[in-house]
Design a protein around this motif. Sequence first.
Motif, PDB file in Angstrom:
ATOM      1  N   ASN A  90      56.882  17.353  15.943  1.00  0.00           N
ATOM      2  CA  ASN A  90      55.918  18.253  15.291  1.00  0.00           C
ATOM      3  C   ASN A  90      56.617  19.308  14.442  1.00  0.00           C
ATOM      4  N   ALA A  91      57.715  18.910  13.793  1.00  0.00           N
ATOM      5  CA  ALA A  91      58.517  19.907  13.074  1.00  0.00           C
ATOM      6  C   ALA A  91      58.723  19.509  11.615  1.00  0.00           C
ATOM      7  N   VAL A  92      58.992  20.514  10.819  1.00  0.00           N
ATOM      8  CA  VAL A  92      59.330  20.312   9.419  1.00  0.00           C
ATOM      9  C   VAL A  92      60.613  21.076   9.145  1.00  0.00           C
ATOM     10  N   GLU A 101      49.960  24.841   4.963  1.00  0.00           N
ATOM     11  CA  GLU A 101      49.745  23.481   5.481  1.00  0.00           C
ATOM     12  C   GLU A 101      50.600  23.228   6.720  1.00  0.00           C
ATOM     13  N   LEU A 102      51.614  24.056   6.923  1.00  0.00           N
ATOM     14  CA  LEU A 102      52.544  23.815   8.045  1.00  0.00           C
ATOM     15  C   LEU A 102      52.145  24.606   9.285  1.00  0.00           C
ATOM     16  N   GLU A 103      51.032  25.302   9.251  1.00  0.00           N
ATOM     17  CA  GLU A 103      50.602  26.078  10.420  1.00  0.00           C
ATOM     18  C   GLU A 103      50.418  25.144  11.612  1.00  0.00           C
ATOM     19  N   ARG A 123      52.988  35.017  12.721  1.00  0.00           N
ATOM     20  CA  ARG A 123      53.891  34.391  13.693  1.00  0.00           C
ATOM     21  C   ARG A 123      53.153  33.466  14.645  1.00  0.00           C
ATOM     22  N   SER A 124      51.949  33.881  15.104  1.00  0.00           N
ATOM     23  CA  SER A 124      51.227  33.092  16.102  1.00  0.00           C
ATOM     24  C   SER A 124      50.710  31.772  15.529  1.00  0.00           C
ATOM     25  N   ARG A 125      50.698  31.646  14.211  1.00  0.00           N
ATOM     26  CA  ARG A 125      50.170  30.416  13.600  1.00  0.00           C
ATOM     27  C   ARG A 125      51.203  29.294  13.557  1.00  0.00           C
ATOM     28  N   PHE A 126      52.434  29.601  13.919  1.00  0.00           N
ATOM     29  CA  PHE A 126      53.502  28.595  13.849  1.00  0.00           C
ATOM     30  C   PHE A 126      54.103  28.406  15.229  1.00  0.00           C
ATOM     31  N   GLY A 127      54.717  27.257  15.457  1.00  0.00           N
ATOM     32  CA  GLY A 127      55.403  26.978  16.720  1.00  0.00           C
ATOM     33  C   GLY A 127      56.781  27.629  16.730  1.00  0.00           C
TER      34      GLY A 127
END
Lengths: 352, 280
Positions: free
Chosen positions: B207-209, B109-111, B140-144
């Motif tokens: 846009n962070a968790v 869900e965090l992608e 790796r590419s799915r996350f910021g």
Amino acid sequence: MTSVIIAKSKLNDFLASLKSGYQVLGPVRQGDMIAFGPVNKAEDLALPYSNTRLSIKSVFFPQSERMFGYSLDKEDADAGIIKETPKEYPNRVVLGLRPCDAKAVTLVDVNMDNPQFQDPWWVKRRETTTLIGLGCEHPCSTCFCTSMGSGPFDETGLDVLLTELPDAYLAKSLTPKGDQLLKQAKGTDAASPANEKTAAEIKTKAEQTLPQLDTAKLKDKNMMELFNARFWERVQFACINCGACTFLCPTCWCFDIQDEVSKKAGDRIRNWDSCMFPLFTLHGTGHNPRDHKVQRVRQRFMHKLKYYIDKYGDGPACVGCGRCVQACPVNIDIRNVITLMNEYQTSAGTKA
Amino acid sequence: MGNPYLPYPVRIDEIITETEDKNLKTFKFVFLNPADEQAFKYEPGQFAELSIAGKGEIPIGIASSPTETGFLKFTVNKVGLVTSHLHNMSVGDVMGVRGPLGNWYPLKELEGKNIVIVGGGFAFTTLRSTIVYLLQPENRSRFGDITVIYGARTPGMLLYKDELAAWEQRSDIHMHITVDRADDPTWKYNVGFVPAITEQKAPSAENAVAIVCGPPIMIKFTQPVLEKVGFTPDTIIMSLEMRMKCGIGICGRCNLGTEYVCKDGPVFTLAQLNNLPKEY
């Protein structure tokens, strides 16, 4: 669903026919107490009786139970591997349990047999056990079942409900299991409309003798406001954390898992445990989230009367059997706690 | 119906002493039956019961990542009966693992989001699982941005030192390693408590968790720092520790309000925890 009559003079015929297909358990005298034990003939039943000292839960969830076994013998190829041990699940009948206990079993089902995980031993024993309840014509002074969604003739969780008439029992089948049992049973006769009418009158009369507590507001109370209420200090004051309430309670299901070793073999066993005991929540580091007695007392009542309701949209997880009221050595009375919780308002006067 | 209390048999394949006090060891297990490994499908943040015949079971976070196959890794602090016995066991010994148990960090869900990982002491285990998962090339590419703040008392008390050093060299993860005090003159990273370093590095909440796991005292002081830089109770994710037995929400021990930490947790958002009794 059918109803039949079992004449008291034919009770032994009825029992004998049950014994050909089932192990029969019922309320029998054990010392000064009444407990669920093997029943061979009508005279074994401790009738009339009010209720068993311990609830029905041990029939499905024994106080101590071997879960697994293992070898610790280094010579053994399987040393250290934990294995299932064979268990027997004979067809059983529990004859004469009280309706509140049967209702309690259904409340515990929600925990033991949930969509994600099933306790295999509880589930197997539930499947192979048929419950024949005996309605309570004379509830005790500590009973409050009708306030807790049950009642002296509640049919929830039962396969057959018996109502005692002057010379007979009216047996009403409530499930396919109950139908099958009554179909095979001997010593039964057709019930008449007059029998049914008498039974209905007995039921109404018994229900009228019971006190009525208001529990309707529990559902809409805010969990954290109840948790933080100041009355817990008063409720817990006399408690000695003996745990008697949790052991007698038909809806207390908490258990511990321990290993016991003798020579080169061992067992993994589970035992009833209690949220009243400080060790219940003690971390390995020494930290204990419920270090104080007030936290443990609150946990027991909140779990039954609020957390269960909020989690499952059902409950409360109390059937009003009154065992904890009778056994508490310091007279803590769950009926008073229910009223405190149900009537609680925050000091600010907001909706609590 | 499988018996959810029955552990899978495993063999200890490797034991690594992680810390200078020798109180933390990483155990690498391989399944005796290959079919069991197939059944043991887990996500970062889940835990398992390590099960030793004759001693008992302990709930321990899974330190390996589902992207690493063929084994499971757990880092265990020597505290009580079972952990002390485990620390004395040897490579080749047979024991049990039961799981995977509990929920997980909601990484799927965090992608698309930036991930800030804050860890302290030996609670870094499931965070290691998370980092390894995030750094897997296809993930790796799915996350910021990925930012990690990890602290221990001293350099010698850090877990996974070789991996930390390797992550320091990478450009796709911002590492902020810190120690409470450095007795090593060659120490080249931060010195200071985790909350102070978090405040200093001030990871953006845009846009962070934040995924936070550590001792209660670290959490207590890190939480206000995170809120100051803009994280909200919904974007702070934590993992709880409780005494547990069954691990499947049945034995009642880890009950917290409406939740069983073992089954409904151990991962909760701060927003969820704010509505539960603080009995953990």
